[in-house]
Write an enzyme that holds these catalytic residues in place. Structure first.
Site, PDB file in Angstrom:
ATOM      1  N   ASN A 203       5.735  -1.681   4.075  1.00 57.30           N
ATOM      2  CA  ASN A 203       5.819  -0.287   4.517  1.00 57.30           C
ATOM      3  C   ASN A 203       7.256   0.224   4.448  1.00 57.30           C
ATOM      4  OD1 ASN A 203       3.138   0.116   4.891  1.00 57.30           O
ATOM      5  ND2 ASN A 203       3.199   0.332   7.107  1.00 57.30           N
ATOM      6  N   CYS A 255       2.088   5.346  10.458  1.00 54.62           N
ATOM      7  CA  CYS A 255       2.568   4.028  10.010  1.00 54.62           C
ATOM      8  C   CYS A 255       4.031   4.016   9.587  1.00 54.62           C
ATOM      9  CB  CYS A 255       1.693   3.539   8.863  1.00 54.62           C
ATOM     10  SG  CYS A 255      -0.038   3.504   9.348  1.00 54.62           S
TER      11      CYS A 255
HETATM   12  C1  UGA Z   1       0.646   3.674   4.730  1.00 54.60           C
HETATM   13  C2  UGA Z   1       0.673   2.635   3.604  1.00 54.60           C
HETATM   14  O1  UGA Z   1       0.639   3.282   2.326  1.00 54.60           O
HETATM   15  C3  UGA Z   1      -0.518   1.677   3.720  1.00 54.60           C
HETATM   16  O2  UGA Z   1      -0.408   0.656   2.726  1.00 54.60           O
HETATM   17  C4  UGA Z   1      -0.479   1.025   5.110  1.00 54.60           C
HETATM   18  O3  UGA Z   1      -1.602   0.188   5.311  1.00 54.60           O
HETATM   19  C5  UGA Z   1      -0.497   2.096   6.174  1.00 54.60           C
HETATM   20  O4  UGA Z   1       0.628   2.981   5.981  1.00 54.60           O
HETATM   21  C6  UGA Z   1      -0.423   1.410   7.511  1.00 54.60           C
HETATM   22  O5  UGA Z   1       0.559   0.711   7.792  1.00 54.60           O
HETATM   23  O6  UGA Z   1      -1.410   1.471   8.273  1.00 54.60           O
HETATM   24  P1  UGA Z   1      -0.678   5.976   5.165  1.00 54.60           P
HETATM   25  O7  UGA Z   1       0.323   6.195   6.264  1.00 54.60           O
HETATM   26  O8  UGA Z   1      -2.107   6.168   5.460  1.00 54.60           O
HETATM   27  O9  UGA Z   1      -0.524   4.464   4.575  1.00 54.60           O
HETATM   28  O10 UGA Z   1      -0.352   6.996   3.979  1.00 54.60           O
HETATM   29  P2  UGA Z   1       0.509   7.009   2.632  1.00 54.60           P
HETATM   30  O11 UGA Z   1      -0.380   7.425   1.523  1.00 54.60           O
HETATM   31  O12 UGA Z   1       1.263   5.774   2.448  1.00 54.60           O
HETATM   32  O13 UGA Z   1       1.508   8.215   2.923  1.00 54.60           O
HETATM   33  C7  UGA Z   1       2.459   8.175   3.967  1.00 54.60           C
HETATM   34  C8  UGA Z   1       3.334   9.401   3.931  1.00 54.60           C
HETATM   35  O14 UGA Z   1       4.222   9.346   2.821  1.00 54.60           O
HETATM   36  C9  UGA Z   1       2.602  10.735   3.800  1.00 54.60           C
HETATM   37  O15 UGA Z   1       3.191  11.676   4.670  1.00 54.60           O
HETATM   38  C10 UGA Z   1       2.802  11.133   2.358  1.00 54.60           C
HETATM   39  O16 UGA Z   1       2.751  12.521   2.154  1.00 54.60           O
HETATM   40  C11 UGA Z   1       4.184  10.569   2.098  1.00 54.60           C
HETATM   41  N1  UGA Z   1       4.451  10.281   0.670  1.00 54.60           N
HETATM   42  C12 UGA Z   1       3.727   9.338   0.026  1.00 54.60           C
HETATM   43  C13 UGA Z   1       5.458  10.979   0.012  1.00 54.60           C
HETATM   44  O17 UGA Z   1       6.141  11.847   0.595  1.00 54.60           O
HETATM   45  N2  UGA Z   1       5.701  10.683  -1.299  1.00 54.60           N
HETATM   46  C14 UGA Z   1       5.000   9.737  -1.976  1.00 54.60           C
HETATM   47  O18 UGA Z   1       5.297   9.521  -3.170  1.00 54.60           O
HETATM   48  C15 UGA Z   1       3.991   9.054  -1.305  1.00 54.60           C
END
Ligand code: UGA
Length: 436
Positions: A203, A255
């Site tokens: 993470n 997360c």
């Molecule tokens: C994240 C991890 O991706 C999972 O692998 C993990 O299991 C989870 O945390 C956890 O620890 O429970 P999640 O928080 O559901 O999952 O969502 P993500 O898709 O990872 O996005 C997190 C944040 O990053 C969002 O606000 C998203 O908009 C942002 N983000 C994501 C960006 O700003 N840029 C990106 O390129 C990707």
């Protein structure tokens, strides 16, 4: 007749519910324990308390294999493997609050022949502490890597499954690995502490990637490069990869903010200053605020201006508002004297309690009515299909700040907009926005 290993799940939050439903889908009888009675009653009525695509169908399809209960006994009786999926929110000090984890371990106790399988994200060392307290209970660390919005697919098609156990608990690690085997993913067998660290480090690394590309975007803003092109070119290098290189308003959710902070604190508590992670967190905090300067560039003072936020959830396909960038942004805009109106297809209900002064609109078009500017905060697919020419007509001033670089600047220009992205050259509508 069902011959698959019965499974116990403790805690029916996001992870617990998805885990329970997916194990049932794999053919296991699952008993899931949740202390909130109303949640259990709702699940028994067939209502799913969270917005997660595909989950209601999965629960419905596996109803006869899924039991929800408020008691621990019905779970301890059939199951050898008890998956603990309780919350570990941050405390005021930034450390993880382990009270739910400790409570669950104490309740399960020193049950001989049983294994506690930890899915909750915990600081490194938690497993060893629990194991010392209950030496008869086997302990396996099996962190989860599910993303909200794609959790069911992530569970069924994992990149890898991590199974950590210490000497003496091999039987439990074998049993957990056996349950995941049908998914066909590589299984990383390791010790408990390393498994705990794999989760936190994964993470933290993804969060680092996001803060890194956000800083590149901020430099692109100044030098006229386009961060989406930069990310495309960087991502083709297999050592870098294209994922998690979308610049925007920063990461939110339950997360990344919590786990980066927890890892920083974990290091700090043992006297190590995790400098890189401190910067990742700080860059993310500042990133949520960058939109205001993009608005003032076109509007001058925001005092008395009406601004629409399109999307409020921390990412699409969820109603989760935890650490959503929209919370900081809305407060910031109000702090500058603006009135904020917002639309989110699913999170408006949850959001209205958190943002009582923000007006909630029933549709994107309604939110845009008469506003001085709009900010796209969450990249919900429906915003890609919006009639932006109509939107331009509805707005008092067709200015859009695309906080996720989600829309095509040229399309918006054709629709009559002045467009600002994050780290990509903007386009100015032919009739420039009026500054007050
Ligand atoms: C994240 C991890 O991706 C999972 O692998 C993990 O299991 C989870 O945390 C956890 O620890 O429970 P999640 O928080 O559901 O999952 O969502 P993500 O898709 O990872 O996005 C997190 C944040 O990053 C969002 O606000 C998203 O908009 C942002 N983000 C994501 C960006 O700003 N840029 C990106 O390129 C990707």
């Amino acid at each position: 007749m069902n011959e698959k290993e019965p499974i116990g799940v403790v805690g029916v939050g996001w992870v617990g519910l998805v885990t329970a439903a997916c194990f049932a889908e794999l053919g296991h009888p699952v008993v899931a324990r949740e202390i909130v009675a109303e949640k259990v009653e709702a699940l028994e009525r067939g209502e799913v308390p969270i917005h997660e695509p595909g989950l209601p169908e999965l629960i419905e399809r596996n109803r006869e294999r899924l039991t929800f209960t408020t008691e621990l006994e019905p779970l301890l009786e059939p199951a050898r493997l008890i998956f603990v999926c309780v919350q570990t929110p941050p405390t005021h000090s930034g450390d993880a609050d382990l009270s739910a984890v400790t409570g669950a371990s104490e309740e399960i106790g020193d049950a001989e022949g049983k294994a506690l399988v930890m899915k909750s994200t915990v600081p490194v060392g938690t497993g060893r502490t629990i194991h010392r307290g209950f030496p008869g209970l086997a302990y396996v660390s099996c962190p989860e890597f599910l993303r909200e919005g794609t959790a069911v697919r992530d569970f069924m098609e994992p990149d890898r499954v991590v199974v950590g156990a210490d000497p003496g608990d091999e039987w439990a690690a074998d049993a957990v690995a056996g349950i995941y085997e049908p998914l066909g993913a590589p299984i990383v067998r390791t010790d408990v502490s390393s498994a705990e660290m794999i989760k936190l480090a994964s993470n933290a690394f993804l969060a680092t990637k996001i803060s890194f590309i956000n800083e590149i975007a901020n430099v692109c803003d100044e030098v006229g490069a386009d961060v989406t092109e930069v990310a495309r070119g960087m991502g083709m290098d297999e050592r870098i990869g294209p994922k998690f290189l979308n610049a925007g308003l920063g990461f939110g959710g339950s997360c990344f903010p919590k786990d980066t902070q927890a890892l920083k604190m974990l290091a700090g508590n043992i006297g190590y200053h995790f400098q890189l992670l401190s910067s990742v967190i700080e860059v993310n905090e500042l990133q949520k605020r960058r939109v205001t300067s993009k608005l003032t560039k076109h509007l001058g003072s925001l005092e008395g201006k009406r601004i629409a936020l399109l999307g409020l959830a921390f990412k699409p396909d969820t109603d989760d508002m935890r650490e959503a960038s929209s919370l900081v942004l809305a407060s910031r805009l109000e702090g500058e004297g603006a009135t904020v109106v917002a639309y989110d297809p699913v999170a408006a209900g949850v959001a209205s309690a958190l943002l009582p002064t923000v007006e909630m609109a029933d549709s994107a078009m309604d939110a845009l009515d008469g506003v001085d500017a709009a900010v796209l905060v969450t990249d919900w697919p429906e915003f890609g299909k919006l009639d932006w020419a109509e939107a331009a007509g509805r707005m008092g001033n067709p200015l859009l700040v695309d906080g996720r670089n989600f829309l095509d600047p040229e399309d918006l220009f054709s629709a009559g907009f002045t467009y600002e992205g994050i780290g990509r050259p903007g386009v100015e509508a032919e009739k420039p926005a009026k500054a007050s």
